[in-house]
Structure formats: C-alpha cells, structure tokens
Design an enzyme around this catalytic site. Structure first.
Site, PDB file in Angstrom:
ATOM      1  N   ARG A  76       0.843  -1.200   0.000  1.00 31.71           N
ATOM      2  CA  ARG A  76       0.000   0.000   0.000  1.00 31.71           C
ATOM      3  C   ARG A  76       0.882   1.256   0.000  1.00 31.71           C
ATOM      4  O   ARG A  76       1.828   1.359   0.772  1.00 31.71           O
ATOM      5  CB  ARG A  76      -0.930   0.007   1.222  1.00 31.71           C
ATOM      6  CG  ARG A  76      -2.189  -0.801   0.981  1.00 31.71           C
ATOM      7  CD  ARG A  76      -3.187  -0.657   2.107  1.00 31.71           C
ATOM      8  NE  ARG A  76      -2.842  -1.492   3.232  1.00 31.71           N
ATOM      9  CZ  ARG A  76      -2.467  -1.048   4.415  1.00 31.71           C
ATOM     10  NH1 ARG A  76      -2.386   0.256   4.652  1.00 31.71           N
ATOM     11  NH2 ARG A  76      -2.167  -1.885   5.376  1.00 31.71           N
ATOM     12  N   SER A 260      -1.553  -5.118   9.476  1.00 32.13           N
ATOM     13  CA  SER A 260      -1.264  -5.997   8.346  1.00 32.13           C
ATOM     14  C   SER A 260      -0.001  -6.818   8.624  1.00 32.13           C
ATOM     15  O   SER A 260       0.979  -6.295   9.128  1.00 32.13           O
ATOM     16  CB  SER A 260      -1.036  -5.153   7.096  1.00 32.13           C
ATOM     17  OG  SER A 260      -2.074  -4.223   6.971  1.00 32.13           O
ATOM     18  N   CYS A 262       0.462  -9.293  10.773  1.00 34.84           N
ATOM     19  CA  CYS A 262       0.751  -9.557  12.194  1.00 34.84           C
ATOM     20  C   CYS A 262      -0.069 -10.717  12.741  1.00 34.84           C
ATOM     21  O   CYS A 262      -0.304 -10.800  13.943  1.00 34.84           O
ATOM     22  CB  CYS A 262       0.497  -8.305  13.018  1.00 34.84           C
ATOM     23  SG  CYS A 262       1.660  -6.980  12.654  1.00 34.84           S
ATOM     24  N   LYS A 264      -3.279 -11.881  11.660  1.00 33.08           N
ATOM     25  CA  LYS A 264      -4.751 -11.818  11.646  1.00 33.08           C
ATOM     26  C   LYS A 264      -5.348 -13.014  10.911  1.00 33.08           C
ATOM     27  O   LYS A 264      -6.207 -13.720  11.438  1.00 33.08           O
ATOM     28  CB  LYS A 264      -5.174 -10.496  10.996  1.00 33.08           C
ATOM     29  CG  LYS A 264      -6.659 -10.205  11.103  1.00 33.08           C
ATOM     30  CD  LYS A 264      -6.962  -8.711  11.154  1.00 33.08           C
ATOM     31  CE  LYS A 264      -6.280  -7.903  10.072  1.00 33.08           C
ATOM     32  NZ  LYS A 264      -6.890  -8.043   8.749  1.00 33.08           N
ATOM     33  N   THR A 265      -4.870 -13.251   9.689  1.00 30.27           N
ATOM     34  CA  THR A 265      -5.415 -14.368   8.914  1.00 30.27           C
ATOM     35  C   THR A 265      -5.104 -15.703   9.585  1.00 30.27           C
ATOM     36  O   THR A 265      -5.979 -16.565   9.698  1.00 30.27           O
ATOM     37  CB  THR A 265      -4.850 -14.357   7.469  1.00 30.27           C
ATOM     38  OG1 THR A 265      -5.104 -13.072   6.908  1.00 30.27           O
ATOM     39  CG2 THR A 265      -5.499 -15.413   6.619  1.00 30.27           C
ATOM     40  N   SER A 266      -3.880 -15.849  10.082  1.00 27.68           N
ATOM     41  CA  SER A 266      -3.541 -17.153  10.653  1.00 27.68           C
ATOM     42  C   SER A 266      -4.303 -17.414  11.954  1.00 27.68           C
ATOM     43  O   SER A 266      -4.553 -18.568  12.296  1.00 27.68           O
ATOM     44  CB  SER A 266      -2.035 -17.309  10.840  1.00 27.68           C
ATOM     45  OG  SER A 266      -1.539 -16.299  11.664  1.00 27.68           O
ATOM     46  N   ASP A 279     -10.381  -9.978   7.292  1.00 27.80           N
ATOM     47  CA  ASP A 279      -9.762  -8.645   7.151  1.00 27.80           C
ATOM     48  C   ASP A 279     -10.632  -7.472   7.594  1.00 27.80           C
ATOM     49  O   ASP A 279     -10.144  -6.592   8.282  1.00 27.80           O
ATOM     50  CB  ASP A 279      -9.311  -8.440   5.702  1.00 27.80           C
ATOM     51  CG  ASP A 279      -8.286  -7.315   5.545  1.00 27.80           C
ATOM     52  OD1 ASP A 279      -7.462  -7.125   6.457  1.00 27.80           O
ATOM     53  OD2 ASP A 279      -8.310  -6.632   4.516  1.00 27.80           O
ATOM     54  N   ARG A 376       1.045 -12.571  -2.275  1.00 25.48           N
ATOM     55  CA  ARG A 376      -0.296 -12.899  -1.758  1.00 25.48           C
ATOM     56  C   ARG A 376      -0.995 -13.983  -2.575  1.00 25.48           C
ATOM     57  O   ARG A 376      -0.581 -14.312  -3.678  1.00 25.48           O
ATOM     58  CB  ARG A 376      -1.158 -11.633  -1.806  1.00 25.48           C
ATOM     59  CG  ARG A 376      -0.563 -10.459  -1.007  1.00 25.48           C
ATOM     60  CD  ARG A 376      -1.458 -10.033   0.069  1.00 25.48           C
ATOM     61  NE  ARG A 376      -0.880  -9.027   0.951  1.00 25.48           N
ATOM     62  CZ  ARG A 376      -1.450  -8.677   2.096  1.00 25.48           C
ATOM     63  NH1 ARG A 376      -2.565  -9.232   2.481  1.00 25.48           N
ATOM     64  NH2 ARG A 376      -0.893  -7.767   2.870  1.00 25.48           N
TER      65      ARG A 376
END
Ligand code: SPV
Ligand code: MN
Length: 611
Positions: A76, A260, A262, A264-266, A279, A376
């Site tokens: 970004r 981002s 850190c 979150k998804t896992s 997200d 990604r």
C-alpha cells in the site's frame, strides 16, 4: 458503449450511476465498455479477459493463475493516498490530505485517456452480505480485469441489489485505472495516486495494480465506511471474524484487529476453528447483541510462511486445484513458490523482478528474495474446509469477544483480558506495532496503530474513540475485550512463543467468555493461571507447558509498559479527546503500573506476585 451494455445500465434506473459511467468514459476514453451483471457467464468473461490481456497467466494446477504487480508497487502506498478536503482538517492523527479542487484536477489529468485501447469494466458489488442490514452497494469502474477478477473472488456480486436503490445515490463509487502499461505493468509510478472524496463517497485510484491500492472495495471502501459507521453509530473495523469452538460443542464468535502481516489471517484460520472473515468487519448492535458481518467473501492473504506446519488449512487449499490468483510469488514450470513454504525453492524462475536467479540483486545491491514478503493469494472462503456455516448469514454472527494484537517485541504479554469495556477500548487504542512489508517504506519501525486501523481512520481520532466507547451503551450481551501479542522476545532476541501458541490464547479467551477459567488481576488486565494454560497446551497442542516459560511470557515488564504509556501520553496530549473517560483510562493505567513498581521494587514482575 454498445446497446446491450447501455441497456444493462438503463434498467437500473439510476441517474447517478449513469452519470458516473458517462463521466468515466469521457475522461478515460476506453476503447470498449463492458457492464457486468451477476450472471455467471459474465463473471466468467472477466476471468478470461484477465488471461487474454495477460494480466494473469495460467499455472499448472487447474484454476491457478499468477499476477505480477510492478517492482515498486508491492504494498500500500500511504504517501500517495490522500483525502480530498475543502479546508485543512485536524483529526489529531497524521492525515494525508490535499485541497479537493487541486487534487481532483491533478488526478483527472492522470486519468485522461488512461483507458485508450483498453476495455472498461463496470462492476456492481455489495460490501457485506447482500440484502442485509450490513450491505453497502459499491460501484467499481476499472480497466484492470485482474482487479475485477479479484473482486469477484473477494466480494458479493450485487447488480440486482442496485435496482433496490430506486434511483438514490447511496452507494460507494470507485474509479481505477492501471494507467500506462508496459509488459502489463503500470509504468507511471511517479504519478500513482489514490484520492479519497469522503463527502462524495468516492475514491479515485490511478497508475497502480497492487490490490491494496487498486481494489476499491478493500482498503479504499474501508475509509469511506469508517466515516459512515461513525455517523450512524456502528463500527467498521480492520478485523477478522471467527468461530472459536469450545466445550460442549458450542461456537463462540470473536473479532480481532491486528495490523497488516501480524497474524490476523492465521488466527482466523486456526485448526479446528471456523472462519467468517479475515480482514474487514462491520459491527452493529441488534437487540442488545453485537452482530458482525464479513465485508468480504474471500481472502487476499499473505503467502509468506504459509506451510503445512503453521497454516495447514491454507497450505492444503493453495496446493490443490481450485480458483486462486497468486501474486508476486516465484514461478518455475507453472508452479508457485514462496518464502517459508517449508519446501526447497528453485534457484531460478520468474518473479516480480522479471527473470530471477539466486543471488540476483536490486539496484542498491541487496539480494532479491525469490518471492516478495508481501506476495499474496486470493481465494474464496467457500473453497476452504473451515468456512463457518454462518459466514454468509445476512444477520451476521453474535460477537462475544474482541481481540487486539500488534507486533511488539518487548512490552505486551501474550494474552490479557481487559478490566472492563473502557479499558478494552484503551487497550485497542494503544496498540503499537512494528511496520511490515504490507506497506511501502521501512520495516520494523515501532508505530502507534490504534485498533490496527490507523491507516484507514477517516474522521477525527477523538470521534473514532468516542464511537468505540459508546458502542457498549444498550448492550445486554457485552463482549469481553482481549489483547494478544504473538511477537514477544527475550533478551537474546528469540521469540518467547511458537506461532501455534495463539491457539491456546484463543481457547482461553473463549473459556473466559463462558466463565470457565479464573484469572489473575494485574495492572494491565486479567491474565491466565499457569495451571489452566498447562492443561490447555496439553489439550490443544499436546505439549508440556513449563512453568519457567509461563513466568517468562507473563511477567510484566513494568518499565517497558511505563515507557509505552509515556509514548501514549505524548500522543494523546496533542489530541482533544471529546470523551474524557479515555484520558482517565490512561491515567489509571499509569497509576496501577507505578503502584506495582513501588510495591514489588522490580522492573520485571512475575505473575505469581499478583496472586
Ligand atoms: C493489509 O495490508 O492490511 C491487507 C492487504 O489486508 S491490502 O489489500 O494491501 O490492504
Ligand atoms: Mn488488512
């Protein structure tokens, strides 16, 4: 635009949509305009277009494609993302803004003729489940079939929903052009701009491809929605939503905000648990409960370190045939490779730098990784075995816990429960995190990142916090608020926890929601008892959890916490907080820490001292 496409717009019977499309055509001068409805064959057309114009290439496994973003377009772009404002704003936080007239003039000059020889796609989506209290209609115009294809994986198609608008302008609007391309890469990087018009609920994005910059519905809509939520008294958060599966077959829903890259998804993908979203979440109060809905229906996830040990569910999905867009990984013989995949990576292949070989250097002489740290994958949640059965529920899911986490190597303990709601808001608002590859710029710099949402807060910070504080009003089912830190290190610089330990923290939090574990009250909140963690480590991870590890992980580094509070004081003393209870939380936090320091006469206090 030919008659068939014109007709598709006309039946929506909405002058605002017409105006947006017509203006975009005049400005961008596309060779062709295609309006895509919810029909599957039209969505298939977008998929094929991305391949035909070579924004994506097929890989070996069926459904897999690769897309590359430009070398300098791998994250970004915060610097060139600006709010269009009529007068200078002071929101109490760093706000990147530009005078509206000047900004519009500039960005329009970049859009001028940007779609010459290209096809403009006109897309209709819903943020949140369609036909629900959460849905916000979103109109996307783009000349990138990759962007449109990604949006088909990530968002719910909603052409039909636009008919229900009955001619109103209550939708978000996103105009994107990848600009001038060479080998399918945006080349006018110095003219990359993302300008946000909050009053007009519109975002203009040009000369970029990286999804965080180009995809209107992701981080660009997040900014518009934070403002809308604040005006209407609900929350738009940078949060996952997951079902944690506790005792007696129950499912308890948690949301969690992490900056981002850190974890979150896992966290949302933890084995044995179910995922609603990874997200962005909308949270609304319904009959005294907090209900949360996933704004998206897919994952645009970081692929680095996805391997069979740490992320077995995603790894399995990524290595079997199904629809996936890989971006910025290494490709060799049609097979994608990435950092930390737990497998040998070939010595050469093709990546975001072109032909890549082991030892290749960038212009500064630094070795180039085979795949980018922010590489990604894009995948639909329905492809995953662990999708929660309520993931698409138009009423959302009931939330019993919020989790806040940052990348903090030296201060915050692995899991702590806030003393109450306001203390929880304080914990969220004081998250600090070391910067990652998800944004352009230096990595590893400690930054204040309230609610992991700092990059997206589009209102005065005091209003954002006030909205969080007052969200508890009229709740009869009050979520608990927790903080986690997966990145705490010892004096030697080694991580104190394994990645999978987050499983235990989440299961402990789930038990706390149901009153199943006792906790020790400390100055920073309630922490687990050693005995409970010992049995949870055994139960969840089949591991012996040593008392010394517990003491190392849960000892309060009082001086470090006090240093952090000093940083917070510096930040908050420059902000006029309209709700004084927040400043009270800060004062109380400092007082409790000072008291412990005096009482125990130590800078690192064992959890046993607080018994
Ligand atoms: C993030 O960086 O927080 C992401 C990816 O989720 S992006 O689309 O770049 O925002
Ligand atoms: Mn994100």
């Amino acid at each position: 635009m030919d008659q068939v496409n014109q007709k598709k717009l006309e039946v929506l019977n909405n002058p605002y949509i017409m105006q947006r499309v017509e203006e975009a055509i005049v400005l961008c001068q596309p060779e062709k305009v295609t309006v895509i409805t919810d029909a599957l064959e039209e969505i298939q057309y977008v998929r094929e277009l991305a391949l035909r114009n070579r924004e994506e290439e097929k890989l070996k496994l069926e459904g897999h494609t690769i897309h590359f973003d430009g070398f300098y377009d791998q994250g970004r772009d915060k610097e060139n993302t600006r709010y269009l404002v009529s007068e200078k704003v002071d929101w109490g936080i760093d706000v990147n803004s530009i005078d509206k007239d000047e900004g519009l003039k500039e960005i329009k000059s970049y859009f001028k003729g940007s779609m010459k020889g290209k096809e403009m796609l006109v897309r209709f989506f819903s943020l949140g489940p369609t036909d629900s209290i959460f849905s916000i209609p979103a109109l996307q115009i783009t000349d990138s079939a990759y962007v449109a294809h990604s949006e088909d994986l990530l968002y719910r198609s909603n052409y039909e929903g636009f008919k229900e608008l009955k001619g109103s302008n209550q939708f978000f609007f996103f105009l994107h052009s990848a600009g001038k391309l060479e080998n399918n890469i945006s080349i006018d990087i110095d003219k990359r701009r993302i300008y946000i018009d909050l009053e007009g609920n519109s975002v203009y994005s040009v000369n970029n491809q990286y999804a965080g910059n180009s995809i209107g519905l992701k981080k660009l809509a997040l900014r518009l929605a934070i403002r809308k939520a604040s005006e209407e008294g609900w929350l738009t958060e940078h949060m996952f939503i997951m079902g944690v599966h506790g005792r007696k077959g129950r499912t308890t829903y948690f949301t969690g905000a992490f900056p981002s890259a850190c974890g979150k998804t896992s966290t949302a993908m933890l084995p044995g648990q179910t995922i609603v979203g990874d997200d962005i979440a909308y949270l609304k109060k319904v009959n005294g409960e907090v209900r949360a809905a996933n704004v998206e229906k897919g994952i645009f996830g970081i692929i680095a370190d996805v391997n069979p040990v740490d992320d077995p569910v995603i790894y399995q999905a990524l290595t079997t045939k199904r629809e996936i867009i890989f971006s910025n990984v290494l490709i060799k013989d049609g097979i994608p490779y990435w950092l930390g995949m737990g497998k040998d990576i070939p010595e050469k292949g093709v990546n975001y730098s072109g032909e890549w070989y082991f030892g290749k250097k960038d212009s500064n002489g630094n070795a180039l990784d085979p795949s980018h740290k922010n590489a990604r994958y894009t995948i639909q949640l329905e492809e995953l075995a662990n999708i929660d059965p309520e993931a698409d529920n138009p009423k959302g899911v009931p939330v019993d816990g919020f989790v806040y986490g940052g990348r903090d190597s030296d201060t915050t303990i692995p899991i702590v429960e806030s003393l109450d709601w306001n203390h929880g808001v304080f914990i969220g608002a004081t998250v600090e995190s070391e910067t990652t590859a998800a944004t352009l710029g230096k990595q590893g710099v400690r930054k204040h990142n309230p609610m992991a949402n700092l990059d997206f807060i589009s209102i005065p910070f005091a209003d954002y916090i006030k909205n969080h504080l007052s969200f508890k009003d009229n709740l009869t089912r009050m979520p608990k608020i927790f903080a986690t830190n997966y990145f705490l290190k010892d004096e030697q610089g080694d991580f104190l926890n394994a990645k999978i330990d987050k499983m235990v923290w989440m299961v402990w939090a789930e038990g706390r929601v149901h009153g199943e574990f006792d906790a020790i009250e400390t100055p920073v909140g309630r922490i687990p008892l050693y005995e409970d963690l010992k049995s949870l480590f055994l139960q969840e991870l089949d591991r012996d959890y040593a008392k010394e590890d517990y003491i190392k992980q849960f000892s309060l580094r009082i001086d470090k916490y006090l240093e952090k509070m000093e940083r917070m004081q510096n930040i908050f003393s420059n902000i006029t907080m309209t709700d004084s209870s927040f400043i009270k939380e800060l004062e109380n936090q400092i007082e409790r820490l000072e008291k412990a320091k005096q009482e125990f006469k130590e800078t690192i206090v064992s959890p046993y001292s607080f018994h």
